[in-house]
Scaffold this active site. Structure first.
Site, PDB file in Angstrom:
ATOM      1  N   GLU A 223       0.846  -1.190   0.000  1.00  0.00           N
ATOM      2  CA  GLU A 223       0.000   0.000   0.000  1.00  0.00           C
ATOM      3  C   GLU A 223       0.879   1.237   0.000  1.00  0.00           C
ATOM      4  O   GLU A 223       1.778   1.379   0.835  1.00  0.00           O
ATOM      5  CB  GLU A 223      -0.946   0.035   1.203  1.00  0.00           C
TER       6      GLU A 223
ATOM      7  N   GLU B  52       4.244   5.239   4.180  1.00  0.00           N
ATOM      8  CA  GLU B  52       3.689   6.588   4.335  1.00  0.00           C
ATOM      9  C   GLU B  52       4.854   7.559   4.360  1.00  0.00           C
ATOM     10  O   GLU B  52       5.878   7.293   4.996  1.00  0.00           O
ATOM     11  CB  GLU B  52       2.866   6.663   5.629  1.00  0.00           C
TER      12      GLU B  52
ATOM     13  N   ASP C  25      -2.394  12.183  -4.553  1.00  0.00           N
ATOM     14  CA  ASP C  25      -2.289  13.422  -5.308  1.00  0.00           C
ATOM     15  C   ASP C  25      -3.219  14.549  -4.875  1.00  0.00           C
ATOM     16  O   ASP C  25      -4.228  14.811  -5.516  1.00  0.00           O
ATOM     17  CB  ASP C  25      -2.512  13.132  -6.798  1.00  0.00           C
TER      18      ASP C  25
ATOM     19  N   LYS D  23      -3.934  21.686  -8.985  1.00  0.00           N
ATOM     20  CA  LYS D  23      -3.670  22.753  -9.944  1.00  0.00           C
ATOM     21  C   LYS D  23      -2.791  22.216 -11.076  1.00  0.00           C
ATOM     22  O   LYS D  23      -1.874  21.428 -10.838  1.00  0.00           O
ATOM     23  CB  LYS D  23      -2.979  23.928  -9.259  1.00  0.00           C
TER      24      LYS D  23
ATOM     25  N   ASP E 108     -11.684  10.848  -4.663  1.00  0.00           N
ATOM     26  CA  ASP E 108     -13.008  11.483  -4.646  1.00  0.00           C
ATOM     27  C   ASP E 108     -12.994  12.797  -5.431  1.00  0.00           C
ATOM     28  O   ASP E 108     -13.877  13.625  -5.286  1.00  0.00           O
ATOM     29  CB  ASP E 108     -13.508  11.687  -3.212  1.00  0.00           C
TER      30      ASP E 108
END
Length: 164
Positions: free
Chosen positions: A3, A28, A75, A79, A111
């Protein structure tokens, strides 16, 4: 299984509990988050590390060794001038392609509709992955901090499973 960007590791913990026969390495970039999560997690098949995805993937996995790669809500760079910072790029997809087994899959969710459209365009133009139906995963296994946040904010979820 691997992951990328596990955040609070909600998915990682649930996944590792559901699949005790599989090992999951979750990375992470935020060290403080990793330290918090490591103190909470006590599973023999889950390893949470503070690393950069591209470097870890390239250096620590043999080619054709991964069954699954999970990349949920990547991400935050929306912009256009930040597009070069996005994770889903041709070079990264080339690396993922090398590391996945012949039947390997990558799971991606977001989303943000425009980001999903860009992601699909990059993957489609890459020509090495094809989308596959994996509703069982998305309905029964996918549960992450960001997924819960999206539900709370009443945002649409865009998800896809891609195979070699």
């Amino acid at each position: 299984d691997f992951e990328i960007g596990c955040g609070r590791a909600l998915f990682a913990q649930n996944y590792a509990q559901r699949h005790p026969d599989r090992n999951l390495i979750a990375i992470e970039i935020r060290k403080a988050m990793v330290n918090i999560v490591k103190d909470e997690v006590q599973l023999n098949n889950l390893f949470i590390l503070h690393k950069k995805a591209e470097i870890f993937l390239e250096d620590c996995f043999e080619n054709n060794s991964l069954d699954r790669i999970f990349l949920f809500h990547p991400d935050p760079w929306l912009k256009p001038r930040h597009n070069k910072r996005r994770v889903i790029q041709n070079d990264f997809l080339d690396l993922i392609y090398l590391k996945l087994k012949e039947t390997g899959k990558i799971y991606i969710s977001t989303d943000v509709k425009s980001l999903w459209a860009d992601t699909l365009e990059i993957i489609n133009n890459h020509n090495k992955f094809k989308i596959c139906d994996d509703q069982n995963f998305w309905q029964n296994e996918y549960n992450s901090h960001w997924h819960q946040f999206s539900q709370m904010e009443k945002r649409n979820l865009f998800e896809g499973t891609f195979t070699k």
